[in-house]
Design an enzyme around this catalytic site. Structure first.
Site, PDB file in Angstrom:
ATOM      1  N   ASP A 187      39.964  24.977  23.056  1.00 54.25           N
ATOM      2  CA  ASP A 187      38.838  24.098  22.758  1.00 54.25           C
ATOM      3  C   ASP A 187      39.007  23.605  21.326  1.00 54.25           C
ATOM      4  O   ASP A 187      39.407  24.376  20.447  1.00 54.25           O
ATOM      5  CB  ASP A 187      37.506  24.848  22.906  1.00 54.25           C
ATOM      6  CG  ASP A 187      36.317  23.907  23.056  1.00 54.25           C
ATOM      7  OD1 ASP A 187      36.181  22.995  22.215  1.00 54.25           O
ATOM      8  OD2 ASP A 187      35.517  24.084  23.985  1.00 54.25           O
ATOM      9  N   ASP A 233      39.204  23.419  27.749  1.00 52.70           N
ATOM     10  CA  ASP A 233      38.233  22.337  27.560  1.00 52.70           C
ATOM     11  C   ASP A 233      38.871  21.001  27.944  1.00 52.70           C
ATOM     12  O   ASP A 233      40.081  20.810  27.785  1.00 52.70           O
ATOM     13  CB  ASP A 233      37.789  22.309  26.088  1.00 52.70           C
ATOM     14  CG  ASP A 233      36.680  21.294  25.855  1.00 52.70           C
ATOM     15  OD1 ASP A 233      35.781  21.186  26.704  1.00 52.70           O
ATOM     16  OD2 ASP A 233      36.732  20.594  24.830  1.00 52.70           O
ATOM     17  N   ASP A 278      52.558  64.861  48.262  1.00 46.39           N
ATOM     18  CA  ASP A 278      53.208  65.819  49.151  1.00 46.39           C
ATOM     19  C   ASP A 278      52.154  66.649  49.874  1.00 46.39           C
ATOM     20  O   ASP A 278      51.197  67.143  49.257  1.00 46.39           O
ATOM     21  CB  ASP A 278      54.137  66.745  48.361  1.00 46.39           C
ATOM     22  CG  ASP A 278      55.022  67.561  49.273  1.00 46.39           C
ATOM     23  OD1 ASP A 278      55.996  67.005  49.806  1.00 46.39           O
ATOM     24  OD2 ASP A 278      54.740  68.760  49.461  1.00 46.39           O
ATOM     25  N   ASN A 327      54.348  73.091  60.833  1.00 44.09           N
ATOM     26  CA  ASN A 327      55.448  72.931  61.778  1.00 44.09           C
ATOM     27  C   ASN A 327      55.790  74.250  62.462  1.00 44.09           C
ATOM     28  O   ASN A 327      56.019  74.302  63.675  1.00 44.09           O
ATOM     29  CB  ASN A 327      56.691  72.390  61.062  1.00 44.09           C
ATOM     30  CG  ASN A 327      56.675  70.877  60.942  1.00 44.09           C
ATOM     31  OD1 ASN A 327      55.989  70.189  61.687  1.00 44.09           O
ATOM     32  ND2 ASN A 327      57.441  70.358  59.996  1.00 44.09           N
ATOM     33  N   GLU A 330      57.539  65.172  54.491  1.00 45.67           N
ATOM     34  CA  GLU A 330      56.083  65.143  54.342  1.00 45.67           C
ATOM     35  C   GLU A 330      55.655  64.535  52.999  1.00 45.67           C
ATOM     36  O   GLU A 330      54.526  64.717  52.554  1.00 45.67           O
ATOM     37  CB  GLU A 330      55.507  66.557  54.466  1.00 45.67           C
ATOM     38  CG  GLU A 330      55.872  67.520  53.343  1.00 45.67           C
ATOM     39  CD  GLU A 330      57.183  68.258  53.573  1.00 45.67           C
ATOM     40  OE1 GLU A 330      57.380  69.311  52.946  1.00 45.67           O
ATOM     41  OE2 GLU A 330      58.014  67.778  54.372  1.00 45.67           O
TER      42      GLU A 330
END
Length: 592
Positions: A144, A188, A466, A474, A509
């Protein structure tokens, strides 16, 4: 925790009653003074956390009282919010020059009032919190030729933790745009050496800086002036005096769009590098030939008028007469943009907009609110509900077409980014079990992101995740049950992170999430949300877990503050993950 105390200096009893009621809803303690002299004395005695100062007071006015307080070492640290009539043009500038920290106009917008107050006490809303994060320390160039205008805008943006740069003419702004490479330009129009239209055209024609969003600011209010700005390439246009709430809403919208564009470019480059093939630049819109625009208005004359304005445009027009079935229609017809009248039978336009922006299926639809209401309060309310633009009747056809094309371009970027985010190009970069990107692709993407981060001085965070005690699952439940757990965890992570984040299955995982533009605080907040979402999820057979619930441990590292290479970033995030495991699991550790 003790409630914050707010001193209200207001001589109008009706206004005082309204403010008192709103502050009580916000759980604030209220002190009251009917004139400036009493207010100054109470401020010294009570030391409030914030002051609401009416400007038009009997005797000493609010601006004079603010100057006295800001010059007093005992009081100058207390934030002051000016309260005054919106009809008093120039009051905002006067208030900020005096030392006020913010500005609220009367009649008070009851919905926006507490949001403004809460900003001073770090109270935030939870709507879509997990999906949106503000750009960290974004760079904004203010242009401006009037130094006072630049100073006022810089003061507003500094409070929002933006980094500001200044230019006082068109030629200087072009030099700064190249040297600083800001994230956004507030420009501006009326400048003596080169007007804002020409600056915009030159920026948009320069490949090095054409990606920078531009918001034009001007005292000109004619539709033709706005159209000229949009046709020159500007993304937004605001009329002076600029309302702070609206300005910040538009800035955040533009910064978010810039993030989408940059992430689209990085993901495209990453996929091309990974596949070792070169592709010609594709059209941004490739999924279907035509965009779909939904026009919602109960006035048949207005519908016909808008249809005539849009005749022959490269999009399909669908019409609805009320707000009640807009959401289902938007999903069923795969709408890209909605022209939404505010004054509708049934659900009004504000409520329709709010609901659409909350839903995953519809939040990317661009929404233009259309109304005969000319007051600024309605415009601000529209931006608060998530609307992307606002047009006041009577509508100018050229202006409407220009705005639609700008927003459809934004929608195309969002669609392309979501496509890259959700659909891998081929099985070589996609993990077959979870649907996430695999480790090889993730590292390729992270390499490009780290280079961008170090080059542009923006933070990029990495979270390594993790599953705790996964071997136990498992061994106890079998590998099929373990696979089900991994799939569900992947789904939760993907749903919890932001659109610009990239989650991947890192191996076994273990998962990884790249967080562009995220500093340590943002990364930690996202990690805690992931942790909470997984811990609160009802997994089948999770009672076998040694902890009673399925949990994850996480490590965080940041570039460039703690790492400047991809290998170093992964190594440090991994070390934090191991630290989380050693300290008892089910926790987040971040590299200092």
């Amino acid at each position: 925790m003790q409630n914050n105390t707010i001193l209200v200096i207001e001589d109008n009893q009706l206004n005082m009653k309204l403010v008192r009621g709103l502050l009580s809803i916000g759980k604030y303690q209220v002190l009251e003074a009917v004139d400036a002299e009493i207010g100054i004395r109470m401020a010294k005695e009570q030391k409030p956390d914030l002051i609401l100062m009416d400007i038009q007071l009997p005797g000493m006015d609010g601006l004079t009282a603010t100057r006295i307080m800001k010059s007093d070492p005992e009081l100058n640290g207390i934030p002051v919010i000016a309260l005054t009539s919106f009809a008093m043009q120039g009051d905002e500038e006067k208030a900020l020059e005096t030392g006020c920290d913010c500005y609220i106009s009367k009649p008070i917008d009851t919905k926006a009032f507490l949001k403004t107050i809460n900003r001073f006490f770090n109270k935030t809303e939870s709507i879509n919190e997990s999906r949106k994060e503000t750009v960290c320390n974004a760079k904004i160039l203010i242009v401006d030729d009037e130094p006072i205008n630049v100073k006022l805008l810089a003061a507003k943006l500094a409070r929002e933790k933006f980094e500001t740069f200044k230019a006082y003419g068109g030629k200087e702004s072009l030099e700064k745009a190249v040297s600083v490479c800001p994230d956004l330009i507030l420009l501006d129009i009326m400048m003596p050496d080169m007007n804002g239209y020409e600056v915009t055209r030159r920026i948009k024609s320069n490949p090095e800086i054409s990606h920078i969003p531009i918001i034009l600011l001007t005292a000109l209010s004619g539709s033709e002036d706005k159209i000229k700005g949009l046709e020159a390439g500007a993304e937004e246009f605001l009329t002076k005096p600029v309302n702070t709430v609206e300005l910040l809403a538009r800035i955040n919208s533009m910064l978010q769009l810039k993030q989408y564009r940059e992430q689209l470019a990085i993901r495209t480059e990453s996929e091309e590098n990974f596949s070792k093939t070169s592709h010609k630049e594709e059209a941004i819109r490739e999924e279907k030939d035509l965009f779909r625009v939904l026009l919602v208005d109960d006035d048949k004359r207005d519908i016909r008028l808008i249809q005539s304005y849009l005749h022959g445009q490269p999009y399909e027009i669908i019409v609805a007469g009320n707000g009640d079935n807009v959401i289902s229609l938007a999903i069923r017809e795969k709408i890209d943009l909605i022209l939404l009248d505010i004054l509708l039978p049934g659900l009004d336009g504000f409520e329709v907009c709010r609901r659409l922006k909350k839903m995953d299926e519809t939040r990317d639809i661009q929404i233009i609110l259309i109304t005969c209401l000319k007051d600024l309060e309605s415009k601000i309310k529209g931006t608060e509900t998530g609307a992307d633009d606002f047009i006041v009747k009577p509508i100018n056809g050229r202006h409407l077409r220009a705005r639609i094309m700008v927003l459809l371009k934004q929608k195309a970027y969002l669609d392309k980014l979501r496509s890259h985010y959700e659909i891998a190009l081929n099985s070589a970069i996609k993990d077959g079990l979870t649907g996430l990107y695999n480790q090889t692709y993730f590292k390729n993407f992270l390499e490009l992101e780290v280079k961008r981060s170090t080059r542009q001085k923006y933070p990029t965070a990495l979270i390594m995740i993790d599953l705790d005690d996964f071997k136990y699952y498992n061994d106890t439940l079998g590998h099929l049950a373990g696979d089900r757990i991994i799939r569900e965890v992947a789904r939760i992570i993907k749903k919890t992170v932001r659109e610009i984040d990239l989650p991947a299955r890192y191996g076994g995982e273990e998962f990884a999430v790249a967080l562009p533009y995220a500093d340590k605080k943002s990364a930690f907040n996202i990690a805690k949300r992931i942790q909470k979402a997984i811990q609160s999820y009802d997994f089948p057979d999770e009672t076998v877990s040694p902890l009673g619930k399925i949990t994850v441990s996480m490590g965080i590292a940041l570039c460039p503050s703690s790492a400047v290479t991809t290998e170093e970033l992964i190594e440090k995030a991994d070390s934090m993950l191991y630290k989380a495991k050693k300290e008892g699991k089910n926790r987040v550790c971040a590299f200092d």
